[in-house]
Design an enzyme around this catalytic site. Structure first.
Site, PDB file in Angstrom:
ATOM      1  N   GLY A 245      67.040 -82.315 -30.921  1.00  0.00           N
ATOM      2  CA  GLY A 245      66.346 -83.577 -31.155  1.00  0.00           C
ATOM      3  C   GLY A 245      65.310 -83.413 -32.258  1.00  0.00           C
ATOM      4  N   ASN A 246      65.186 -82.197 -32.806  1.00  0.00           N
ATOM      5  CA  ASN A 246      64.120 -81.848 -33.737  1.00  0.00           C
ATOM      6  C   ASN A 246      64.667 -81.779 -35.176  1.00  0.00           C
ATOM      7  OD1 ASN A 246      62.254 -80.441 -35.281  1.00  0.00           O
ATOM      8  ND2 ASN A 246      61.591 -79.150 -33.568  1.00  0.00           N
TER       9      ASN A 246
ATOM     10  N   ASP B 210      67.152 -71.857 -29.309  1.00  0.00           N
ATOM     11  CA  ASP B 210      66.134 -71.930 -28.270  1.00  0.00           C
ATOM     12  C   ASP B 210      65.054 -70.912 -28.612  1.00  0.00           C
ATOM     13  OD1 ASP B 210      65.493 -73.385 -25.890  1.00  0.00           O
ATOM     14  OD2 ASP B 210      65.543 -71.476 -24.854  1.00  0.00           O
TER      15      ASP B 210
ATOM     16  N   PHE C 249      53.761 -77.283 -36.150  1.00  0.00           N
ATOM     17  CA  PHE C 249      53.944 -78.001 -34.887  1.00  0.00           C
ATOM     18  C   PHE C 249      53.756 -77.004 -33.745  1.00  0.00           C
ATOM     19  CE2 PHE C 249      58.028 -76.338 -33.391  1.00  0.00           C
ATOM     20  CZ  PHE C 249      58.497 -75.723 -34.519  1.00  0.00           C
TER      21      PHE C 249
ATOM     22  N   HIS D 122      60.274 -66.465 -36.762  1.00  0.00           N
ATOM     23  CA  HIS D 122      61.344 -66.084 -35.846  1.00  0.00           C
ATOM     24  C   HIS D 122      62.616 -66.880 -36.141  1.00  0.00           C
ATOM     25  CE1 HIS D 122      58.988 -69.448 -34.610  1.00  0.00           C
ATOM     26  NE2 HIS D 122      59.724 -69.746 -33.568  1.00  0.00           N
TER      27      HIS D 122
END
Ligand code: IMP
Length: 187
Positions: free
Chosen positions: A7-8, A61, A147, A173
């Site tokens: 969703g990003n 993730d 963010f 990362h």
């Protein structure tokens, strides 16, 4: 064409910087599994999304792992950001002697075939996993950019929120995980 399940939009833009191939955002709200293993969470998402679209997909993730808190918030980073907020994560770390921590990012790729990758999450269908990490220190919030936990994560004297997007991508990362994926991936 590669579908990045998120969703990003920011994650999709980052992926486009690392991959020559067209990367498209694919919003698919699948139920996440509860696990302490980010790779297992990402692999589950990639399988679910692949079953939905029947085409190559990528799921990412990530989380912040604080050493003095035994790796917390780790896989619960999004939940903790939404509930406690990053200021209170800093408050929990402040009295500790050790302020070190790291962001970890796990990228999971699935196209329904058997995959010849260094790390494969076994299951049906198999999922290739790529990891990136960045070591840093948890500090009082500083900076306006980025963010999430960026204002409390410092690398080489600056928080991620004090860096430009390009500077952060070089170190981050997710940048490192995307690099590893891009080096392996052949459309
Ligand atoms: P998710 O992988 O999108 O579920 O994000 C997990 C959590 O880690 C969220 O709270 C994000 O805000 C946080 N997070 C992931 N990557 C970063 C980053 O690069 N900077 C700051 N916070 C991050």
């Amino acid at each position: 064409m590669l579908r990045f399940v998120t969703g990003n939009e920011g994650k999709v833009r980052e992926a486009q910087d690392f991959l020559d191939e067209a990367v498209q955002q694919f919003e698919y709200d699948y139920p996440e599994i509860q696990s302490t293993d980010l790779g297992a969470i990402a692999a589950h998402g990639a399988r679910e999304a692949y079953r939905e679209v029947d085409a190559p997909v990528v799921v990412e993730d990530s989380g912040l792992f604080v050493d003095a808190l035994d790796g917390f918030p780790g896989p619960y980073s999004a939940y903790v950001e939404d509930t406690l907020g990053i200021e209170r994560v800093w408050n929990a770390v402040e009295p500790e002697d050790d302020h070190t921590g790291r962001f970890r990012s796990l990228i999971a790729y699935c196209d329904g075939t058997d995959l010849n990758a260094p790390t494969v999450h076994e299951g049906t269908p198999p999922v290739a996993i790529f990891e990136g990490r960045v070591e840093g220190a948890i500090v009082p919030p500083r900076g306006e950019g980025g963010f999430g936990y960026d204002p409390i994560f410092e690398v080489d004297g600056r928080t991620f929120a004090e860096m430009t997007a390009a500077e952060k991508n070089e170190l981050s990362h997710r940048g490192r995980a995307l690099d590893a994926f891009a080096a392996w991936y052949e459309p």
